[in-house]
Design an enzyme around this catalytic site. Structure first.
Site, PDB file in Angstrom:
ATOM      1  N   ILE A  13     -13.443   7.745  10.832  1.00  0.00           N
ATOM      2  CA  ILE A  13     -14.411   8.575  10.088  1.00  0.00           C
ATOM      3  C   ILE A  13     -15.778   8.489  10.763  1.00  0.00           C
ATOM      4  O   ILE A  13     -16.501   9.488  10.863  1.00  0.00           O
ATOM      5  CB  ILE A  13     -14.488   8.130   8.611  1.00  0.00           C
ATOM      6  CG1 ILE A  13     -13.092   8.127   7.986  1.00  0.00           C
ATOM      7  CG2 ILE A  13     -15.407   9.052   7.829  1.00  0.00           C
ATOM      8  CD1 ILE A  13     -13.023   7.506   6.595  1.00  0.00           C
ATOM      9  N   LYS A  86      -9.743  -2.326   6.805  1.00  0.00           N
ATOM     10  CA  LYS A  86      -9.270  -1.365   5.799  1.00  0.00           C
ATOM     11  C   LYS A  86      -7.772  -1.352   5.532  1.00  0.00           C
ATOM     12  O   LYS A  86      -7.276  -0.450   4.851  1.00  0.00           O
ATOM     13  CB  LYS A  86      -9.723   0.042   6.194  1.00  0.00           C
ATOM     14  CG  LYS A  86      -9.126   0.507   7.509  1.00  0.00           C
ATOM     15  CD  LYS A  86      -9.312   1.990   7.719  1.00  0.00           C
ATOM     16  CE  LYS A  86      -8.520   2.457   8.917  1.00  0.00           C
ATOM     17  NZ  LYS A  86      -8.609   3.880   9.172  1.00  0.00           N
ATOM     18  N   SER A 126     -14.341   4.084  -1.864  1.00  0.00           N
ATOM     19  CA  SER A 126     -12.971   4.597  -1.860  1.00  0.00           C
ATOM     20  C   SER A 126     -12.521   4.894  -3.278  1.00  0.00           C
ATOM     21  O   SER A 126     -12.950   4.229  -4.227  1.00  0.00           O
ATOM     22  CB  SER A 126     -12.064   3.520  -1.253  1.00  0.00           C
ATOM     23  OG  SER A 126     -10.707   3.810  -1.491  1.00  0.00           O
ATOM     24  N   TYR A 151      -8.725  -5.825  -0.314  1.00  0.00           N
ATOM     25  CA  TYR A 151      -9.448  -4.694   0.287  1.00  0.00           C
ATOM     26  C   TYR A 151     -10.135  -3.873  -0.799  1.00  0.00           C
ATOM     27  O   TYR A 151     -11.337  -3.581  -0.725  1.00  0.00           O
ATOM     28  CB  TYR A 151      -8.497  -3.798   1.095  1.00  0.00           C
ATOM     29  CG  TYR A 151      -9.084  -2.440   1.359  1.00  0.00           C
ATOM     30  CD1 TYR A 151     -10.069  -2.275   2.331  1.00  0.00           C
ATOM     31  CD2 TYR A 151      -8.712  -1.325   0.597  1.00  0.00           C
ATOM     32  CE1 TYR A 151     -10.655  -1.037   2.543  1.00  0.00           C
ATOM     33  CE2 TYR A 151      -9.293  -0.085   0.807  1.00  0.00           C
ATOM     34  CZ  TYR A 151     -10.263   0.055   1.775  1.00  0.00           C
ATOM     35  OH  TYR A 151     -10.855   1.273   1.977  1.00  0.00           O
ATOM     36  N   LYS A 155     -14.402  -3.104  -1.930  1.00  0.00           N
ATOM     37  CA  LYS A 155     -15.118  -1.850  -2.195  1.00  0.00           C
ATOM     38  C   LYS A 155     -15.806  -1.911  -3.558  1.00  0.00           C
ATOM     39  O   LYS A 155     -16.934  -1.460  -3.724  1.00  0.00           O
ATOM     40  CB  LYS A 155     -14.158  -0.657  -2.118  1.00  0.00           C
ATOM     41  CG  LYS A 155     -13.631  -0.390  -0.714  1.00  0.00           C
ATOM     42  CD  LYS A 155     -14.748  -0.048   0.270  1.00  0.00           C
ATOM     43  CE  LYS A 155     -14.268   0.046   1.692  1.00  0.00           C
ATOM     44  NZ  LYS A 155     -15.362   0.169   2.669  1.00  0.00           N
ATOM     45  N   ASN A 181      -8.192  10.712   0.271  1.00  0.00           N
ATOM     46  CA  ASN A 181      -7.362  10.349   1.440  1.00  0.00           C
ATOM     47  C   ASN A 181      -7.761  11.143   2.686  1.00  0.00           C
ATOM     48  O   ASN A 181      -7.322  12.291   2.845  1.00  0.00           O
ATOM     49  CB  ASN A 181      -5.886  10.582   1.123  1.00  0.00           C
ATOM     50  CG  ASN A 181      -5.333   9.546   0.168  1.00  0.00           C
ATOM     51  OD1 ASN A 181      -5.889   9.320  -0.902  1.00  0.00           O
ATOM     52  ND2 ASN A 181      -4.257   8.899   0.559  1.00  0.00           N
ATOM     53  N   ASN A 201      -0.454   4.651   6.837  1.00  0.00           N
ATOM     54  CA  ASN A 201      -0.807   5.865   6.105  1.00  0.00           C
ATOM     55  C   ASN A 201       0.143   7.009   6.430  1.00  0.00           C
ATOM     56  O   ASN A 201       0.746   7.058   7.500  1.00  0.00           O
ATOM     57  CB  ASN A 201      -2.255   6.264   6.397  1.00  0.00           C
ATOM     58  CG  ASN A 201      -3.238   5.206   5.897  1.00  0.00           C
ATOM     59  OD1 ASN A 201      -3.934   4.593   6.679  1.00  0.00           O
ATOM     60  ND2 ASN A 201      -3.254   4.965   4.607  1.00  0.00           N
ATOM     61  N   PHE A 220       8.081   7.184   0.268  1.00  0.00           N
ATOM     62  CA  PHE A 220       8.134   6.067  -0.678  1.00  0.00           C
ATOM     63  C   PHE A 220       8.042   6.549  -2.125  1.00  0.00           C
ATOM     64  O   PHE A 220       6.964   6.924  -2.577  1.00  0.00           O
ATOM     65  CB  PHE A 220       7.009   5.070  -0.397  1.00  0.00           C
ATOM     66  CG  PHE A 220       7.072   4.422   0.965  1.00  0.00           C
ATOM     67  CD1 PHE A 220       8.264   3.904   1.451  1.00  0.00           C
ATOM     68  CD2 PHE A 220       5.937   4.317   1.756  1.00  0.00           C
ATOM     69  CE1 PHE A 220       8.323   3.292   2.700  1.00  0.00           C
ATOM     70  CE2 PHE A 220       5.981   3.707   3.012  1.00  0.00           C
ATOM     71  CZ  PHE A 220       7.176   3.201   3.482  1.00  0.00           C
ATOM     72  N   GLY A 299       2.590  -1.500  -5.136  1.00  0.00           N
ATOM     73  CA  GLY A 299       1.123  -1.361  -5.176  1.00  0.00           C
ATOM     74  C   GLY A 299       0.637   0.074  -5.176  1.00  0.00           C
ATOM     75  O   GLY A 299      -0.547   0.324  -5.393  1.00  0.00           O
ATOM     76  N   ASP A 300       1.535   1.051  -4.915  1.00  0.00           N
ATOM     77  CA  ASP A 300       1.097   2.453  -4.899  1.00  0.00           C
ATOM     78  C   ASP A 300       0.815   2.962  -6.305  1.00  0.00           C
ATOM     79  O   ASP A 300       1.551   2.644  -7.246  1.00  0.00           O
ATOM     80  CB  ASP A 300       2.201   3.349  -4.301  1.00  0.00           C
ATOM     81  CG  ASP A 300       2.075   3.484  -2.796  1.00  0.00           C
ATOM     82  OD1 ASP A 300       1.056   3.050  -2.236  1.00  0.00           O
ATOM     83  OD2 ASP A 300       3.014   4.033  -2.188  1.00  0.00           O
TER      84      ASP A 300
HETATM   85  N1  UFG Z   1       3.723   7.240   2.160  1.00  0.00           N
HETATM   86  C1  UFG Z   1       5.040   7.479   2.440  1.00  0.00           C
HETATM   87  N2  UFG Z   1       5.527   7.068   3.657  1.00  0.00           N
HETATM   88  C2  UFG Z   1       4.756   6.439   4.583  1.00  0.00           C
HETATM   89  C3  UFG Z   1       3.378   6.222   4.280  1.00  0.00           C
HETATM   90  C4  UFG Z   1       2.898   6.632   3.053  1.00  0.00           C
HETATM   91  O1  UFG Z   1       5.782   8.027   1.630  1.00  0.00           O
HETATM   92  O2  UFG Z   1       5.260   6.079   5.643  1.00  0.00           O
HETATM   93  C5  UFG Z   1       3.213   7.680   0.857  1.00  0.00           C
HETATM   94  C6  UFG Z   1       2.613   6.524   0.073  1.00  0.00           C
HETATM   95  O3  UFG Z   1       3.619   5.801  -0.583  1.00  0.00           O
HETATM   96  C7  UFG Z   1       1.665   7.265  -0.854  1.00  0.00           C
HETATM   97  C8  UFG Z   1       1.192   8.458  -0.001  1.00  0.00           C
HETATM   98  O4  UFG Z   1       2.166   8.592   1.044  1.00  0.00           O
HETATM   99  O5  UFG Z   1       2.356   7.752  -1.959  1.00  0.00           O
HETATM  100  C9  UFG Z   1      -0.153   8.233   0.625  1.00  0.00           C
HETATM  101  O6  UFG Z   1      -0.139   6.985   1.280  1.00  0.00           O
HETATM  102  P1  UFG Z   1      -1.269   6.508   2.280  1.00  0.00           P
HETATM  103  O7  UFG Z   1      -0.904   5.123   2.741  1.00  0.00           O
HETATM  104  O8  UFG Z   1      -1.513   7.539   3.322  1.00  0.00           O
HETATM  105  O9  UFG Z   1      -2.561   6.483   1.375  1.00  0.00           O
HETATM  106  P2  UFG Z   1      -2.854   5.625   0.065  1.00  0.00           P
HETATM  107  O10 UFG Z   1      -3.165   6.614  -1.004  1.00  0.00           O
HETATM  108  O11 UFG Z   1      -1.867   4.584  -0.211  1.00  0.00           O
HETATM  109  O12 UFG Z   1      -4.137   4.852   0.609  1.00  0.00           O
HETATM  110  C10 UFG Z   1      -5.392   5.228   0.242  1.00  0.00           C
HETATM  111  C11 UFG Z   1      -6.404   4.870   1.340  1.00  0.00           C
HETATM  112  C12 UFG Z   1      -6.598   3.383   1.423  1.00  0.00           C
HETATM  113  C13 UFG Z   1      -6.817   2.818   0.047  1.00  0.00           C
HETATM  114  C14 UFG Z   1      -5.659   3.142  -0.825  1.00  0.00           C
HETATM  115  C15 UFG Z   1      -5.760   2.511  -2.178  1.00  0.00           C
HETATM  116  O13 UFG Z   1      -5.981   5.345   2.603  1.00  0.00           O
HETATM  117  O14 UFG Z   1      -7.750   3.119   2.211  1.00  0.00           O
HETATM  118  O15 UFG Z   1      -5.617   4.551  -0.958  1.00  0.00           O
HETATM  119  O16 UFG Z   1      -4.606   2.653  -2.901  1.00  0.00           O
HETATM  120  F1  UFG Z   1      -6.957   1.486   0.063  1.00  0.00           F
END
Ligand code: UFG
Length: 339
Positions: A13, A86, A126, A151, A155, A181, A201, A220, A299-300
Site C-alpha cells: 500500500i 501484518k 484495519s 496483529y 491495530k 481488503n 490472502n 475456505f 479465525g475467519d
Molecule cells: N480465502 C480462501 N482461500 C485462500 C485465502 C483466503 O478461501 O487461499 C478466503 C478467506 O478464508 C476469507 C477471504 O478469502 O474468507 C478473504 O481472505 P483474506 O486472507 O484475503 O483476507 P481476510 O479478510 O482474512 O484478511 C483481512 C486483512 C488482514 C486482517 C484480516 C482480519 O487482509 O490484514 O482481514 O481478519 F488482519
C-alpha cells in the site's frame, strides 16, 4: 510543497501511496526496513513518477536511527505510517515481535513528532478492529470486538495510543484509516503486492494459482450464512486506497478535522463472496482456475463490509474502481512478475 514521511513506503500500500503523492506534487521521504518489500520497488516508483524520493532503510524500533533520519530530513510536515508486520497467523506464533514492531515504532514516531513540532499523522488501521460486527454494513460507530489475533490487537491498541496522545497533545492531528481488503495493482503493473512465501490472502493466492505457482486454490468455508455459502468481504482497489491517504493528508493540512482524532472506513461498501471473486477473476481474465471447496479457516469472520457514508461525505473520498478492475490489474501484475 508539503514534505511527507511515508513509513513502509516500499510496501504494497505504501508504494502505491508514494506514487499518488508524487504525482500530486508532494515531497516524499521513504523509510522502510525491507522486511516485507524490496529495494527495487524504488526503481519502479521512479519509472512511474519520474521522481526518486530519498529512501532510508531502517527499522522504526531503532530509536537512534529514527532520530538521525529526522535530523537529516528537516522540514517534515506530516507522516503516513504504514510500516508494520501484518501476517495474522505469524502474529499468533510471534506476539512479542508484533507488539514490538507495530507499537514501539508508533511510539517512536509520536515522540519525534512531539519533539519536532510535527502535527499531522495518518495511521494504517484495519476493519479487523470490528471483528464480526453485529450489524452490516459496519459503520465507524460499531463497537470494537476483542481482537482475534495479536496483529488485530496491535491495530486496536495503536488507535488507542493515538486517541490518548491526541487528548494529551491538542496540537496533534490524526486520521486512522480502517482499510477493508486491499487488492489489485497499479495500472502500469510496475508495482503491486509481493507476498513472501505462500500467500495468506485470497487474491495473491488466486493469481499465483492462475500463474501455475500453486496447484490449487482452496476456498475456505462453504457453509457460511451468505448467499453462496462462502465468506463475504469488501475488496478495495489499492489505488483507491492510496488516494484516500492523499485526501486524509489534505484534510489535516487544511485543518478540516472535527476532532483531532478521526477514523474512517475505507472500502467500497460492497460485499463480495469468495466464489464471486473467483468467478469474476475467471471471467475478466478469460481463464479457468483450479479450485476446490474446503473447510473454514480458523479465525475467519463470516462477512464484513463497510458503510462508507461517513468517508464519502465527511472525508470527501469514494472508491471509483470496481472488482473487475481490481482483478484485471492483479492478474496483469502477476503475469509481469512471474515472467
Ligand atoms: N480465502 C480462501 N482461500 C485462500 C485465502 C483466503 O478461501 O487461499 C478466503 C478467506 O478464508 C476469507 C477471504 O478469502 O474468507 C478473504 O481472505 P483474506 O486472507 O484475503 O483476507 P481476510 O479478510 O482474512 O484478511 C483481512 C486483512 C488482514 C486482517 C484480516 C482480519 O487482509 O490484514 O482481514 O481478519 F488482519
Amino acid at each position: 510543497m508539503a514534505k511527507v514521511l511515508v513509513t513502509g513506503g516500499l510496501g504494497y500500500i505504501g508504494s502505491h501511496t508514494v506514487v499518488t503523492l508524487l504525482q500530486q506534487n508532494f515531497e516524499v521521504v521513504i523509510v522502510d526496513d525491507l522486511s516485507n518489500s524490496q529495494a527495487s520497488v524504488l526503481d519502479r516508483v521512479e519509472q512511474i513518477s519520474g521522481q526518486r524520493p530519498p529512501f532510508y532503510q531502517l527499522n522504526l524500533c531503532d530509536e537512534s536511527a529514527v532520530e538521525q533520519m529526522f535530523d537529516k530530513e528537516p522540514g517534515i510536515d506530516s507522516i503516513i505510517h504504514f510500516a508494520a508486520s501484518k501476517a495474522v497467523g505469524e502474529s499468533v506464533a510471534k506476539p512479542l515481535l508484533y507488539y514490538k514492531n507495530n507499537l514501539l515504532s508508533l511510539i517512536h514516531l509520536l515522540e519525534q513528532m512531539n519533539q519536532r513540532g510535527i502535527t499531522d499523522f495518518v495511521f494504517s488501521s484495519s476493519c479487523t478492529v470490528y471483528g464480526q460486527p453485529d450489524k452490516l454494513p459496519v459503520t465507524e460507530q460499531s463497537p470494537m470486538k476483542p481482537a482475534e489475533s495479536p496483529y488485530g490487537n496491535t491495530k486496536q491498541v495503536g488507535e488507542q495510543i493515538l486517541q490518548d496522545a491526541c487528548r494529551a497533545y491538542p496540537s496533534l492531528q490524526v486520521i486512522a484509516l480502517r482499510y477493508f481488503n486491499p487488492v489489485g495493482a497499479h495500472e502500469s503493473a510496475l508495482i503491486g503486492e509481493l507476498p513472501t512465501g505462500v500467500p495468506n490472502n485470497l487474491v495473491p493466492f488466486i493469481t499465483q494459482t492462475a500463474a501455475g505457482l500453486r496447484p490449487q486454490l482452496k476456498v475456505f468455508g462453504q457453509d457460511y450464512d451468505t448467499p453462496d455459502g462462502t465468506a463475504v468481504r469488501d475488496y478495495i482497489h489499492v489505488v483507491d486506497l492510496a488516494e484516500a491517504h492523499e485526501i486524509a493528508l489534505r484534510r489535516l493540512m487544511n485543518d478540516k478535522q472535527k476532532e483531532n482524532f478521526e477514523f474512517f472506513n475505507i472500502g467500497t461498501g460492497e460485499g463480495h463472496s469468495v466464489l464471486e471473486v473467483v468467478k469474476t477473476f475467471e471471467k475478466v481474465n478469460d481463464l479457468s482456475l483450479n479450485y476446490e471447496l474446503a473447510d473454514r479457516r480458523p479465525g475467519d469472520v463470516e462477512q464484513v463490509y463497510a458503510d462508507t457514508h461517513y468517508a464519502n461525505t465527511e472525508l470527501g473520498w469514494k472508491a471509483t474502481r470496481n472488482l473487475e478492475e481490481m482483478l484485471t490489474s492483479a492478474w496483469k501484475w502477476q503475469k509481469r512478475i512471474s515472467q
